[in-house]
Design a protein around this motif. Structure first.
Motif, PDB file in Angstrom:
ATOM      1  N   MET A   1       1.027  -1.148   0.100  1.00  0.00           N
ATOM      2  CA  MET A   1       0.025   0.014   0.052  1.00  0.00           C
ATOM      3  C   MET A   1       0.911   1.310   0.037  1.00  0.00           C
ATOM      4  O   MET A   1       2.009   1.203   0.790  1.00  0.00           O
ATOM      5  CB  MET A   1      -1.018   0.084   1.227  1.00  0.00           C
ATOM      6  N   THR A   2       0.258   2.258  -0.802  1.00  0.00           N
ATOM      7  CA  THR A   2       1.035   3.567  -0.997  1.00  0.00           C
ATOM      8  C   THR A   2       1.340   4.292   0.440  1.00  0.00           C
ATOM      9  O   THR A   2       0.244   4.505   1.205  1.00  0.00           O
ATOM     10  CB  THR A   2       0.671   4.508  -1.806  1.00  0.00           C
ATOM     11  N   GLU A   3       2.412   4.696   0.748  1.00  0.00           N
ATOM     12  CA  GLU A   3       2.699   5.314   2.132  1.00  0.00           C
ATOM     13  C   GLU A   3       2.503   6.733   2.048  1.00  0.00           C
ATOM     14  O   GLU A   3       3.112   7.561   1.260  1.00  0.00           O
ATOM     15  CB  GLU A   3       4.176   5.159   2.646  1.00  0.00           C
ATOM     16  N   ILE A   4       1.500   7.513   2.997  1.00  0.00           N
ATOM     17  CA  ILE A   4       1.108   8.816   2.705  1.00  0.00           C
ATOM     18  C   ILE A   4       1.908   9.294   3.830  1.00  0.00           C
ATOM     19  O   ILE A   4       1.745   8.984   4.891  1.00  0.00           O
ATOM     20  CB  ILE A   4      -0.445   8.839   2.971  1.00  0.00           C
ATOM     21  N   LYS A   5       2.468  10.668   3.588  1.00  0.00           N
ATOM     22  CA  LYS A   5       3.082  11.613   4.657  1.00  0.00           C
ATOM     23  C   LYS A   5       2.294  12.839   4.610  1.00  0.00           C
ATOM     24  O   LYS A   5       2.083  13.521   3.596  1.00  0.00           O
ATOM     25  CB  LYS A   5       4.388  11.452   4.296  1.00  0.00           C
ATOM     26  N   LEU A   6       2.013  13.348   5.810  1.00  0.00           N
ATOM     27  CA  LEU A   6       1.209  14.523   5.883  1.00  0.00           C
ATOM     28  C   LEU A   6       1.919  15.608   6.913  1.00  0.00           C
ATOM     29  O   LEU A   6       2.461  15.109   7.881  1.00  0.00           O
ATOM     30  CB  LEU A   6      -0.147  14.309   6.231  1.00  0.00           C
ATOM     31  N   HIS A   7       2.115  16.830   6.666  1.00  0.00           N
ATOM     32  CA  HIS A   7       2.657  17.839   7.613  1.00  0.00           C
ATOM     33  C   HIS A   7       1.558  18.001   8.627  1.00  0.00           C
ATOM     34  O   HIS A   7       0.349  18.536   8.478  1.00  0.00           O
ATOM     35  CB  HIS A   7       3.085  18.842   6.836  1.00  0.00           C
ATOM     36  N   ASN A   8       1.534  17.487   9.892  1.00  0.00           N
ATOM     37  CA  ASN A   8       0.645  17.689  11.022  1.00  0.00           C
ATOM     38  C   ASN A   8       0.813  18.809  11.667  1.00  0.00           C
ATOM     39  O   ASN A   8       1.888  18.930  12.433  1.00  0.00           O
ATOM     40  CB  ASN A   8       0.640  16.538  11.978  1.00  0.00           C
ATOM     41  N   THR A   9       0.250  19.783  11.670  1.00  0.00           N
ATOM     42  CA  THR A   9       0.376  21.085  12.433  1.00  0.00           C
ATOM     43  C   THR A   9       0.401  20.803  13.890  1.00  0.00           C
ATOM     44  O   THR A   9       1.253  21.556  14.674  1.00  0.00           O
ATOM     45  CB  THR A   9      -0.972  22.110  12.012  1.00  0.00           C
ATOM     46  N   LEU A  10      -0.274  20.023  14.266  1.00  0.00           N
ATOM     47  CA  LEU A  10      -0.309  19.672  15.866  1.00  0.00           C
ATOM     48  C   LEU A  10       0.991  19.236  16.192  1.00  0.00           C
ATOM     49  O   LEU A  10       1.475  19.536  17.391  1.00  0.00           O
ATOM     50  CB  LEU A  10      -1.420  18.651  16.198  1.00  0.00           C
ATOM     51  N   LYS A  11       1.838  18.594  15.474  1.00  0.00           N
ATOM     52  CA  LYS A  11       3.027  18.133  15.798  1.00  0.00           C
ATOM     53  C   LYS A  11       4.295  18.754  15.134  1.00  0.00           C
ATOM     54  O   LYS A  11       5.378  18.714  15.418  1.00  0.00           O
ATOM     55  CB  LYS A  11       3.194  16.451  15.258  1.00  0.00           C
ATOM     56  N   ARG A  12       3.910  19.721  14.331  1.00  0.00           N
ATOM     57  CA  ARG A  12       4.811  20.644  13.546  1.00  0.00           C
ATOM     58  C   ARG A  12       5.851  19.696  12.918  1.00  0.00           C
ATOM     59  O   ARG A  12       7.057  20.121  12.654  1.00  0.00           O
ATOM     60  CB  ARG A  12       5.479  21.602  14.521  1.00  0.00           C
ATOM     61  N   SER A 336      -3.451   2.235 -13.828  1.00  0.00           N
ATOM     62  CA  SER A 336      -3.022   2.608 -12.381  1.00  0.00           C
ATOM     63  C   SER A 336      -2.523   3.857 -12.464  1.00  0.00           C
ATOM     64  O   SER A 336      -1.827   4.406 -13.554  1.00  0.00           O
ATOM     65  CB  SER A 336      -2.223   1.859 -11.553  1.00  0.00           C
ATOM     66  N   VAL A 337      -2.505   4.798 -11.533  1.00  0.00           N
ATOM     67  CA  VAL A 337      -1.753   6.015 -11.286  1.00  0.00           C
ATOM     68  C   VAL A 337      -0.270   5.761 -11.337  1.00  0.00           C
ATOM     69  O   VAL A 337       0.122   5.008 -10.497  1.00  0.00           O
ATOM     70  CB  VAL A 337      -2.172   6.619  -9.974  1.00  0.00           C
ATOM     71  N   PRO A 338       0.472   6.523 -12.229  1.00  0.00           N
ATOM     72  CA  PRO A 338       1.871   6.197 -12.434  1.00  0.00           C
ATOM     73  C   PRO A 338       2.535   6.560 -10.944  1.00  0.00           C
ATOM     74  O   PRO A 338       2.401   7.615 -10.174  1.00  0.00           O
ATOM     75  CB  PRO A 338       2.160   7.285 -13.360  1.00  0.00           C
ATOM     76  N   ALA A 339       3.621   5.756 -10.745  1.00  0.00           N
ATOM     77  CA  ALA A 339       4.216   5.658  -9.416  1.00  0.00           C
ATOM     78  C   ALA A 339       4.767   7.292  -9.228  1.00  0.00           C
ATOM     79  O   ALA A 339       4.695   7.603  -8.174  1.00  0.00           O
ATOM     80  CB  ALA A 339       5.292   4.820  -9.183  1.00  0.00           C
ATOM     81  N   LYS A 340       5.333   7.854 -10.653  1.00  0.00           N
ATOM     82  CA  LYS A 340       5.908   9.137 -10.233  1.00  0.00           C
ATOM     83  C   LYS A 340       5.112  10.135  -9.553  1.00  0.00           C
ATOM     84  O   LYS A 340       5.421  11.185  -9.025  1.00  0.00           O
ATOM     85  CB  LYS A 340       6.659   9.660 -11.638  1.00  0.00           C
ATOM     86  N   VAL A 341       3.682  10.133 -10.110  1.00  0.00           N
ATOM     87  CA  VAL A 341       2.760  11.172  -9.925  1.00  0.00           C
ATOM     88  C   VAL A 341       2.247  10.779  -8.251  1.00  0.00           C
ATOM     89  O   VAL A 341       1.895  11.567  -7.450  1.00  0.00           O
ATOM     90  CB  VAL A 341       1.630  11.078 -10.767  1.00  0.00           C
ATOM     91  N   LEU A 342       1.867   9.343  -8.214  1.00  0.00           N
ATOM     92  CA  LEU A 342       1.295   8.986  -6.907  1.00  0.00           C
ATOM     93  C   LEU A 342       2.252   9.230  -5.614  1.00  0.00           C
ATOM     94  O   LEU A 342       1.883   9.604  -4.692  1.00  0.00           O
ATOM     95  CB  LEU A 342       0.958   7.609  -6.976  1.00  0.00           C
ATOM     96  N   SER A 343       3.480   9.109  -5.820  1.00  0.00           N
ATOM     97  CA  SER A 343       4.517   9.283  -4.926  1.00  0.00           C
ATOM     98  C   SER A 343       4.581  10.621  -4.384  1.00  0.00           C
ATOM     99  O   SER A 343       4.734  11.173  -3.260  1.00  0.00           O
ATOM    100  CB  SER A 343       5.761   8.604  -5.158  1.00  0.00           C
TER     101      SER A 343
END
Length: 456
Positions: A1-12, A336-343
């Protein structure tokens, strides 16, 4: 499964996204107060979180994502608009709600799973307020109910400020019904001319902050995955949401990941009516800017950075999209969505990086990959394609090319300049090089202005 990373304001910091329940990923985004047209700054979070919604659906499955975006349809701005216009509040909110949906739809935004209206959840707000009072986190005085900010130890954790610093650096209302200047309103009294509901504290209406807490609790639970909005909402709105939600529901964070988009500028300046650079989404659409073009400009800048809307960017976006649509016409998207875009998109919604990858596919002539990658950004969809039905400018290209060849011999370029001027006036970008002539329609293209040019 694709790993998603998000900038969490709560944790900065940027964190790997781990949903509470992968079978039911839940997101809440603060919606509009419906009293007027949405300006283009209001549209930025809609587009940003629409991309996140698409990403979550791509990774976890469309049936496993729940997206909630509310409408605030009880507010002093709405009351003021009704008073000055003489129109009923219900008429104003119904009209402006539909305006909002139409305008955001024109930008390619998918409708959330739930779009609750504040007036539909008054009973739930009253119940939540009663719980806060019973547990000592709120108090009633002079028809108002207020939240005791100092009672909640983590107040200020999201915005990174202490209560004392907030008092020193902010304009805080001092009122007779407040125990502490920082306490904020959960409920306030209504007069005969103002909308109101019966409550244990008299006829009144809710404060702004309690709305989102009550609606998110009812639709997503005490704790959910993502809460989003513009960074102007971080304090006090989101800070207050966390405080009242956690105290009422016994949660620790309300939402585990808090995302905030930066603000929007116009031609390098803060958008302002006094500067004459204030535009609603409908203004831009009526000026001939396609919704897909507006969306492309928004996504060309990372959501965490200030975004500058310029006519130059819009013109460049239109040229790019026309070329991409011509390249992908009649083509089925890749499986499928190309890996370059999805990443890129999965890396904290790096939409600018994803667009760069799309340019690469276009240059390589890989139309299937281009189409599949663009659609995860909400671009090149069938719904947004009407504007780009290619105008046939080949006859004008031939006219200009032949006139140019004649001018090279006669050294009289007046007719070339006249044709170019007519094309530009009609909304056509004229490109001339040694290789030949290329004409591209841009925002506001109106072929009727070229009537008679071919007959002259």
């Amino acid at each position: 499964m694709t790993e998603i990373k998000l900038h969490n304001t709560l944790k900065r910091t940027k964190e790997v996204f781990q949903p509470i329940d992968p079978e039911n990923v839940r997101m809440y985004v603060c919606g509009p107060t419906v009293y007027d047209r949405a300006h283009i700054g209001n549209a930025r979070p809609v587009v940003v979180f629409d991309v996140l919604y698409r990403l979550l659906r791509e990774v976890y499955g469309a049936d496993h994502v729940t997206y909630v975006r509310n409408f605030t349809d009880v507010d002093d701005k709405i009351n003021a608009r009704a008073a000055e216009s003489g129109r009923a509040i219900s008429e104003i909110t119904a009209e402006t709600t539909q305006w909002y949906l139409d305008d955001m739809g024109a930008l390619g935004a998918m409708e959330p799973n739930h779009m609750p209206r504040a007036t539909q959840y008054i009973a739930q707000m009253i119940t939540m307020i009663e719980k806060l009072i019973a547990d000592g986190f709120a108090y009633a005085h002079e028809g108002h109910v207020l939240f005791r900010v100092r009672k909640y130890e983590d107040y200020g954790k999201l915005s990174g400020r202490s209560v004392d610093d907030m008092i020193a650096g902010a304009r805080v209302e001092v009122a007779s019904y407040k125990e502490d200047p920082m306490d904020f309103v959960l409920w306030k009294p209504s007069d005969d001319a103002t909308p109101g509901w019966d409550s244990p504290w008299g006829r009144g209406r809710p404060g702004w902050h309690i709305e989102c807490s009550a609606m998110s609790y009812e639709l997503l639970g005490a704790e959910f995955d993502i809460h989003g909005g513009g960074n102007d909402l971080m304090f006090p709105h989101h800070e207050n949401e966390i405080a009242q939600s956690c105290c009422a529901n016994g949660g620790k964070t309300m939402a585990n990941y808090w995302l905030h988009n930066e603000m929007l500028q116009v031609e390098g300046k803060k958008m302002s009516k006094s500067l004459g650079n204030f535009f609603t989404v409908r203004d831009l659409l009526d000026q001939g800017f396609a919704g897909e073009v507006i969306r492309f400009v928004f996504l060309s800048t990372h959501y965490g950075k200030p975004m500058d809307w310029t006519a130059k960017k819009a013109a460049e976006a239109e040229v790019t999209l026309r070329k991409w649509r011509a390249l992908t016409a009649g083509i089925e998207p890749a499986a499928s969505v190309p890996a370059k875009v999805l990443s890129c998109v999965a890396d904290d919604l790096n939409t600018a990086g994803a667009i760069a990858a799309l340019h690469g596919f276009a240059s390589a002539g890989d139309a299937a990959a281009l189409l599949a990658g663009a659609r995860v950004l909400g671009l090149l969809t069938d719904e947004l394609g009407d504007w780009a039905q290619s105008a046939d400018l080949s006859r004008y290209e031939t006219l200009l090319a032949e006139t140019r060849r004649e001018a090279m011999t006669s050294k009289d370029f007046s007719e070339v300049d006249r044709i170019k001027a007519a094309l530009v006036e009609a909304g056509v970008e004229v490109r001339m090089s040694k290789a030949g002539v290329e004409l591209l329609p841009v925002a506001g293209f109106d072929e009727t202005k070229l009537a008679g040019l071919l007959d002259e």
